[in-house]
Design an enzyme around this catalytic site. Structure first.
Site, mmCIF file in Angstrom:
data_model
loop_
_atom_site.group_PDB
_atom_site.id
_atom_site.type_symbol
_atom_site.label_atom_id
_atom_site.label_comp_id
_atom_site.label_asym_id
_atom_site.label_seq_id
_atom_site.Cartn_x
_atom_site.Cartn_y
_atom_site.Cartn_z
ATOM 1 N N ASP A 415 0.921 -1.057 0.010
ATOM 2 C CA ASP A 415 0.107 -0.009 0.133
ATOM 3 C C ASP A 415 0.850 1.218 0.021
ATOM 4 O O ASP A 415 1.934 1.243 0.541
ATOM 5 C CB ASP A 415 -0.851 0.040 1.388
ATOM 6 C CG ASP A 415 -2.149 -0.911 1.219
ATOM 7 O OD1 ASP A 415 -2.165 -1.800 -0.007
ATOM 8 O OD2 ASP A 415 -2.648 -1.263 2.094
ATOM 9 N N MET A 416 0.415 2.288 -0.753
ATOM 10 C CA MET A 416 1.091 3.417 -0.630
ATOM 11 C C MET A 416 1.448 3.981 0.719
ATOM 12 O O MET A 416 2.708 4.413 0.954
ATOM 13 C CB MET A 416 0.274 4.780 -1.124
ATOM 14 C CG MET A 416 1.062 6.045 -1.431
ATOM 15 S SD MET A 416 -0.127 7.309 -2.034
ATOM 16 C CE MET A 416 -0.750 7.589 -0.424
#
Length: 567
Positions: A415-416
């Site tokens: 995930d970012m």
């Protein structure tokens, strides 16, 4: 308080020392303005003390299945007199009503006693009752069971007859072969016997075929007789269902026409018009009933200037969603984004944080590299692959660093917001072999997370199935009916004041798996520190992919990488 604005609420304490917002809130990702926080606190005190209506929010009886938490909203507004106050609203219904003192009214009151909605809904409800009655008819159940039984019996008897014919053919073939053997000696008696046998065997074959034909005809008649009675029921049911569908569609369209929303330009659009250019073209159920559009509509129709918006959850969370009591939330994507896009047109808003490149100024640490693979330590708030609005990512950075790479580079993603170890394949063969290790789950992964609260158990497993929230992406839901299996093992590292540091071992790799498994009430019920989707925003998401164990794609040598989390 201006007496002409019954829903306008003055602040209970002086606010002269607060600066007014310079721009309106970007409703889909925001930090509430201090005055909105003050307004929310004042509204929350009202919810705790008011006695005019009753609603079970589940704050006292946590296990009550009838408890329903609700989203509330406050809109900071300025009256034409110059006074700054706020409006209050709730999403949907509260206390079985959409009209409550202190709160703005709905944009359209579908529950109005003399309105078309209740009358036309009653017609649909009546058809539903007839359909339900038809489905509960004992004769329908009897006919359905009889049709199933006769169909099964016919298949069994026809199959038995076919097997008998197969055995008959084998027997006749054997008899014919033996008679032909005797006839080879040109014995006239044997030749005559062979001819007689062929006639007899032919008749047996015809008889078996006729028996199969008669059996088929018998069961066709039996089943057709029952099916014709069933068809009478089904045609009537189909007619009723078609009528119900047509009435429902017409009522829905008519209902959506009543929800009309203004903006600062005085332009009014109904839901049908607002959603016509969206992918599904049809407004989702409940559109226009959320707090934000109610608040803005009231402000526009009462000459109140909108200054800032905030929405918070009050009560227990729904079974599938993660909602925390008193926590602020962004407006939903599917229902509110098209409506607010129209209503906020012409209002100067805060910049959309989702359009700002969070990776700007950050570098990727190369932990290991050779001619076929790279291992990096991805910073937090750094995309793994290019996004819809931002291209800068691990993929583009590695592509620039290794322009001659022939592999697909990205083997897996983080995930970012998550920091930590990522593996990239530089050659086609290495990329394919690394991917296979992830698919076969032979790669060992370990994450470190800091969670809110003190976890009493030292270790355990979470198995909550997940699926995407269709109405509010990218949020995920726990769904035991349609969700994909997700499994996470956890182990406590240390307890620090009112927080706990844990190791997380995901067996599966679902979107937001670790974040949801930590935050959901059926998981650890403690969100990861800094989780702006399922918990509370902080300087960063305290989730780090710190350990990987794998096999080198070419040499087959075991490899281990261990990078400490920097929280």
């Amino acid at each position: 308080m201006p007496t002409s604005e019954l829903c306008f609420t003055s602040f209970s304490h002086p606010i002269d020392h607060y600066a007014l917002p310079e721009r309106f809130t970007f409703p889909f990702y925001y930090e509430p303005h201090p005055l909105c926080e003050l307004a929310a606190e004042q509204l929350q005190r009202h919810l705790e003390s008011q006695t005019e209506w009753q609603h079970n929010f589940g704050l006292e009886i946590q296990e009550n299945n009838k408890a329903i938490g609700k989203m509330f909203g406050v809109l900071l507004v300025q009256h034409i007199s110059g006074e700054v106050g706020f409006l209050s609203a709730f999403s949907g219904k509260v206390a079985d009503s959409n009209h409550l003192p202190h709160f703005v009214p709905p944009v359209f009151d579908m529950l109005e006693e003399d309105g078309f909605f209740k009358a036309e809904l009653a017609e649909i409800t009546e058809i539903n009752a007839i359909i339900k009655q038809q489905l509960a008819n004992p004769l329908l159940a009897e006919l359905t069971a009889a049709a199933k039984a006769k169909s099964l019996t016919s298949k069994e008897q026809l199959e038995a007859q076919r097997q008998e014919m197969i055995e008959g053919r084998k027997s006749r073939k054997a008899q014919r072969a033996e008679a032909e053997l005797h006839a080879q000696d040109n014995d006239q008696e044997a030749i005559d016997a062979l001819e007689q046998l062929k006639i007899k065997l032919g008749k047996e074959s015809v008889q078996e075929k006729n028996t199969l034909r008669d059996l088929k005809l018998f069961w066709d008649n039996e089943i057709t007789s029952i099916q014709s009675q069933l068809d009478t029921f089904n045609i009537e049911l189909s007619t009723l269902k078609t009528a119900r569908k047509n009435l429902s569609n017409a009522l829905q369209k008519k209902l959506f026409q009543q929800y009309k929303f203004l903006n600062t330009h005085g332009i009014e659009k109904d839901l049908n018009d607002i959603f016509k250019d969206t992918p599904n073209h049809i407004p989702p159920a409940g559109s226009g009933e959320c707090a934000a559009p109610k608040l803005l509509q009231y402000a526009f129709t009462h000459d109140l200037k909108p200054l800032a918006l905030a929405e918070f959850w009050w009560g227990v969370a729904p079974k599938s969603e993660i909602r925390q009591h008193k926590k602020f939330y962004a407006s939903c994507q599917s229902k509110c984004q098209p409506i607010l896009g129209h209503m906020l047109d012409g209002i100067e808003m805060d910049e959309n944080p989702l359009l700002i490149n969070p990776a700007e100024g950050k570098d990727i640490d190369i932990i290991y590299e050779d001619e076929c693979m790279v291992v990096i330590n991805k910073p937090a708030d750094f995309l793994s692959v290019p996004g819809k609005n931002i291209q800068d990512s691990v993929y583009t950075r590695i592509q620039q660093r290794y322009p001659n790479a022939t592999g697909g580079l990205i083997v897996h993603r983080l995930d970012m917001a998550t920091s930590g170890l990522m593996i990239l394949g530089l050659t086609k063969k290495a990329h394919k072999r690394l991917q296979k290790q992830f698919i076969n789950r032979t790669i060992e992964k370990r994450y470190t997370a800091l969670i809110e609260g003190v976890l009493t158990q030292d270790e355990g497993m979470i198995t909550l199935p997940l699926r995407g929230d269709l109405y509010d992406r990218p949020r995920q839901l726990v769904c035991f009916e349609h969700g994909k299996p997700a499994e996470t093992t956890y182990q406590v590292i240390e307890r620090i004041k009112n927080k706990t540091k844990v190791y997380l071992y995901p067996k599966t790799g679902r979107t937001h798996q670790l974040r949801v498994h930590c935050a959901h009430k059926l998981g650890l019920n403690m969100p990861i520190v800094g989780d702006d989707l399922y918990g509370k925003k902080a300087n960063r998401l305290h989730l780090h992919a710190g350990y990987l164990s794998l096999t080198h794609p070419m040499t087959k040598e075991p490899m281990e990488f261990d990078i400490e989390a920097e929280f």
